[in-house]
Scaffold this active site. Structure first.
Site, short mmCIF file in Angstrom:
data_model
loop_
_atom_site.label_atom_id
_atom_site.label_comp_id
_atom_site.label_asym_id
_atom_site.label_seq_id
_atom_site.Cartn_x
_atom_site.Cartn_y
_atom_site.Cartn_z
N GLU A 435 0.81 -1.23 0.00
CA GLU A 435 0.00 0.00 0.00
C GLU A 435 0.84 1.27 0.00
O GLU A 435 0.74 2.09 0.89
CB GLU A 435 -0.98 -0.03 1.19
CG GLU A 435 -1.93 -1.21 1.03
CD GLU A 435 -3.08 -1.24 2.02
OE1 GLU A 435 -4.20 -1.55 1.63
OE2 GLU A 435 -2.83 -0.97 3.21
N GLU A 505 -4.11 -10.49 -0.41
CA GLU A 505 -5.01 -10.49 0.74
C GLU A 505 -6.41 -10.80 0.23
O GLU A 505 -6.84 -10.26 -0.78
CB GLU A 505 -5.04 -9.12 1.44
CG GLU A 505 -3.70 -8.73 2.04
CD GLU A 505 -3.69 -7.33 2.66
OE1 GLU A 505 -4.75 -6.84 3.06
OE2 GLU A 505 -2.60 -6.74 2.71
#
Ligand code: GAL
Ligand code: MG
Length: 976
Positions: A435, A505
């Site tokens: 991220e 994820e």
């Protein structure tokens, strides 16, 4: 004690992203554990309000390794997800900046005279300044990797030196360590002092291929300067000597690459009949590398445990040793409820053992290089690892990805991870971080890895985001997070897929969650191009906290929890519990295990989804068993058949597992004559470990595959008109064992998914938790009462009808609810009632024994189950709907004297029996606030909404929603 004139302070390295280190030694993979002096233990400690604050106050002490935020200081843990805990823009940090000063004396062994002496600080958050006897030695950033400093010039063997580690909590580096976790400060991994000969192994790189080819590259240096002539390196693999690669030496000589101060050597061998390494077969060999002086004496040694395996991408498949393997992964943080990011070897081992037992074969080290021992354990127990660099700039991702001031930090962090971890067979992919958008800084780091380690793919979600098939520098894997299954399927079938699709994820495990996991896996296993993913995440990061003073229990809290629950006077703290004003609440509690590693029910679901042996289908003459592993046979497993008859108990018998290679199937005859009567029948293959596995003693359950042999026959009821049905003037049933009559229930205590997915807000708007009930009619006939009532919700009225009929042996309750279109997608449609106290045992025929829900019911076999009512409930950190059992056909709820009630359902239904009303659960913020009721709260649902994963990611599928329209269900109630 800080001093503004100290150059390490004057430089203000905490606000200089260009300064990644000073005086720090290069990272390497040489093993320095043997002979090292541990400096773990209590250090003198004081916490300053800022790195440049005048030294003051008295010394206390702090345990190393550990976080001061968990050791009695006033600087407490704080949890934020995306947002930074301070307002300053990168690279700035706040003026109020807790700074821990650690000091201790070290007696430098006299026998280290003439040796090179190195300090290793395992990890420090987030800037480390090192002094010896008050003199500056070095600086390091990169909070989850070790920093080494050459102390040879700073200490004298045989004398005592004072070591000072100053740890600055907030810095430019905090902006790229903005992972979703607690903020701490401290020296969180072990500190060592070791000595080597000045002539030493600077690095060792091992390449071991699954064809048995082994190549070991060594780098040699001498801290005195030029290398002495005629040094050489030898290596042996489990007793067999490797040979010098003379071709390598000749090429170096020809190309004038032979250096006076950097020695290079390459050794090779080929191992015949090599036992290859895979996660299923983690075969390791012992490699010892020795550096010799000209006279043959050994100057330096490094031990390695290596595995022979290859990773490659062919087409859109990720192959391990040529096989397309499924990645059954989980994201794992270094976490402990008492010590934060400091984890012991035993704890890490316990984590991995548990994961193995529940069918996981892969770990993403979210979101930073984990403790080094984790990788040793992954090699040894068998896991595929995605090793992730410590880079997450979530809050300022876009600004930082292309900020040249952070270029060095990006490359440094990725490179140091690769340099440390490159020899682990378990690591199959490097990850550039998490991220942090996508920019030139990533490409620079990717370029470094690709040159340094061409043997492994690289992945980065931020790059994959731009397009799963896009060619880019930073990701060889299409590794999205929380992509809806239909998008994954569409991509796999689009014809444009170029990379393996492995979600970094998916299936967010916050609270009562992980709905549709089995649907995902059914698709993954049948769709070329889909290869698996990593569940988010392993841990619920609850910190054990004393309720009276709000302090973390810290190391003193050992043993103050059990079975997922904190001891009285304690609770699992989440965001906001340490009086932080900026925080992200319970979003930190999103793991498949509780903070004490107690598995949540989803673990059993996963175990079954990952079953190595399965009942592939049922034919008349028998069942077809399949080996669903990639590399192993079935000889490590043993089996037992269980035949569960709804009306006749359970029969067991030994099962002979056929000799099947991976991917093969074989028909095996039915072990039992199916008895004539007995109703619905289920056959379960109870598969256990046949012998001791490193991660499970013999007899550990591996999976419980199941097949239905006979379906339900409808139950006939014989009405009896001479027994009255007792209903009060509101049409509510009066029954000796019920303290609250069955009424309509449309609501559940919102799960985290319900809350964050917006469903809970809608349900509150509709008033589903307590709609007014208006009786429409009560019609009394002999032995029969029919009641109609309206439940008045905002936006619509739900008509509910109940017909109570006295039947032989009890009472038949037939119900109907009509949900108007405007109220489609409620939590449940069903009955709720409460029982008298004392009924403490639930016995049922249905799915179990653990909790299951309509979209998380693949791992709970149908059978006869029984549990005390208090053990049915799952203590999710933030109380919510919990304790449900799917596919229940009938149950009894009884007191120790066997009195109680029995319920038989018209068909398999969702049932829950707890000590809490839904409103009790919804009103509590922590488990310890719940006060169990004496009686039971019983829900029988005609339909129950799936759980989904909407707290972060897709909601459940449409097929698991509660649709509008007419719902009918019926059940009989009998007194025991
Ligand atoms: C992802 C992130 C994780 C965590 C998760 C939600 O976006 O990479 O660190 O925040 O979401 O729990
Ligand atoms: Mg994040």
């Amino acid at each position: 004690m800080t001093d503004a004139l100290d150059p390490l302070i004057a430089l203000r390295p905490w606000e200089a992203p260009e300064v990644t280190s000073w005086g720090r030694l290069p990272m390497n993979a040489v093993d320095r554990r043997s002979g090292a002096l541990t400096l773990d233990g209590d250090w003198r400690f004081r916490l300053l309000p800022a790195p440049d604050a005048p030294a003051g106050g008295s010394w206390s002490s702090s345990y190393v390794p550990g976080a001061w935020t968990l050791q009695g200081t006033d600087d407490l843990p704080q949890y934020t997800n995306v947002r930074m805990p301070f307002a300053e823009f990168p690279p700035a940090s706040p003026a109020a900046n807790p700074t821990g000063v650690y000091e201790r004396e070290v007696d430098v062994p006299a026998e280290w005279t003439g040796r090179r002496i190195v300090l290793q600080v395992g990890a420090a958050e987030s800037v480390l300044l090192v002094h010896v006897d008050g003199r500056p030695v070095g600086i390091s950033k990169d909070s989850h990797l070790a920093a080494e400093f050459d102390l040879t010039a700073h200490v004298r063997p045989g004398e005592r030196a004072t070591l000072r580690l100053t740890v600055v909590k907030w810095s430019d580096a905090s902006h790229i360590e903005d992972q979703d976790q607690w903020w701490h400060g401290g020296v969180t991994r072990s500190v060592l002092l070791y000595a080597t000969d000045p002539l030493h192994l600077a690095d060792v790189t091992v390449r071991a291929r699954h064809d048995g080819g082994l190549c070991v590259d060594c780098r040699v240096r001498d801290t005195r300067g030029a290398l002495p002539g005629d040094w050489y390196v030898s290596a042996e693999l489990d007793g067999h000597l490797l040979t010098q690669d003379e071709e390598f030496d000749r090429a170096n000589a020809q190309e004038e690459r032979v250096s006076d101060f950097l020695g290079e050597a390459r050794l090779r061998t080929t191992v015949p009949d090599v036992r290859t390494w895979t996660a299923e077969t983690p075969e390791l060999y012992g490699l010892t590398v020795r550096l010799h002086r000209a006279d043959g004496t050994v100057a330096d040694t490094s031990h390695h445990r290596i595995g022979f395996r290859d990773v490659e991408i062919v087409g859109r498949d990720l192959l391990v040793n040529g096989e397309r393997v499924f990645i059954r992964g989980v994201n794992r943080h270094d976490f402990h409820p008492l010590t934060g990011r400091t984890v012991s070897y035993d704890d890490m081992r316990a984590d991995l053992v548990l994961l193995k037992r529940f069918g996981f074969n892969a770990i993403r080290t979210a979101h930073y290089p984990n403790d080094p021992a984790l990788y040793d354990l992954a090699d040894e127990l068998g896991f595929y690892v995605v090793d992730e660099a410590d880079i997450e700039s979530h809050d300022h991702a876009h600004e930082i990805a292309d900020d040249p001031r952070y270029l060095g930090a990006f490359v440094d962090r990725v490179a140091r991870m690769v340099l440390r971890d490159k020899n682990h067979p378990s690591i199959i992919i490097w990850s550039l971080g998490n991220e942090s958008d996508y920019g030139a800084n990533h490409d620079a780091a990717a370029g470094w890895v690709r040159r340094h380690d061409p043997t492994r793919p690289v992945q980065y979600e931020g790059a994959a985001k731009r397009g799963w098939a896009d060619p880019d520098m930073a990701s060889d894997i299409a590794c999205p997070m929380y992509a809806p299954l239909e998008e994954c399927l569409a991509h796999a079938m689009s014809g444009i897929q170029t990379k393996p699709l492995i979600q970094c994820e998916y299936s967010h495990a916050m609270g009562n969650s992980n709905g549709t996991l089995a649907d995902h896996w059914a698709a993954i296993e049948t769709t070329p191009g889909l290869q698996g993913g990593f569940i988010w995440e392993f841990w619920d990061h609850g910190i054990l906290q004393r309720v009276n003073d709000g302090r973390p229990a810290g190391r003193g809290g050992a043993g103050l929890y059990d079975n997922g629950v904190a001891a009285p006077g304690h609770r699992w703290a989440y965001g906001g519990d340490f009086a932080e004003t900026v925080h992200d609440g319970a979003f930190i509690a999103d793991g498949v295990v509780f903070p004490d590693r107690t598995p949540k029910p989803v673990m059993f679901e996963h175990r079954e989804i990952a079953a190595p042996v399965r009942i592939d289908c049922f034919r008349h003459e028998g069942v077809v068993l399949g080996n669903h592993q990639h590399f192993r046979g079935l000889d490590w497993l043993s089996g037992e058949w269980e035949l569960s008859l709804a009306d006749g108990g359970t029969l067991t018998g030994p099962a002979e597992l056929p000799d099947l290679r991976p991917g093969e199937t074989a028909a095996v005859p039915l072990p039992f004559e199916l008895p004539e009567g007995g109703g619905e029948a289920w056959l379960t293959l109870r598969v256990t470990t046949a012998g001791d596995e490193p991660w499970a003693p013999r007899g550990t359950v591996v999976c419980l595959p199941q097949v239905r042999l006979r379906t339900v026959s409808p139950v006939e009821h014989t009405p009896v008109t001479n027994r009255p049905v007792d209903v009060d003037e509101d049409g509510l049933l009066v029954h000796p064992l019920l303290t609250a009559a069955p009424t309509l229930s449309l609501w559940r205590a919102p799960t985290d998914n319900d809350e964050l997915g917006g469903m809970a807000a809608r349900w509150r708007r509709w008033g589903l938790q307590a709609p007014a009930r208006k009786v429409v009619s009560v019609r009394r006939d002999p032995g029969r009462v029919a009641v109609a009532a309206d439940y008045l919700c905002q936006g619509g009225t739900v008509r509910h009808e109940q017909v109570f009929t006295a039947v032989e042996g009890g009472l038949l309750v037939e119900e109907m609810a009509e949900l108007p279109e405007a109220l489609a997608d409620v939590a449940r449609v069903g009955s709720v009632f409460e029982t008298a106290a004392g009924l403490n045992l639930l016995e049922w025929f249905g799915q179990g024994p653990w909790e299951s829900y309509p979209d998380r019911a693949a791992g709970a076999p149908v059978g006869h189950h029984s549990l005390p009512v208090d053990e049915l409930f799952t203590p999710y950190l933030r109380p919510q709907e919990s304790g449900g059992r799917h596919g229940v056909r009938r149950f009894t709820l009884s007191a120790p004297d066997a009195t109680g009630l029995a319920v038989r359902l018209d068909r398999p239904r969702q049932v829950s029996v707890t000590r809490h009303r839904a409103t009790d659960l919804a009103a509590a913020a922590h488990h310890d606030e719940l006060v169990p009721r004496a009686g039971c709260v019983v829900h029988i649902d005609a339909v129950h909404r799936g759980l989904g994963t909407a707290s972060c990611g897709p909601d459940t599928f449409a097929s698991y929603l509660v649709p509008a329209g007419v719902h009918r269900w019926s059940w009989t109630l009998r007194v025991l």
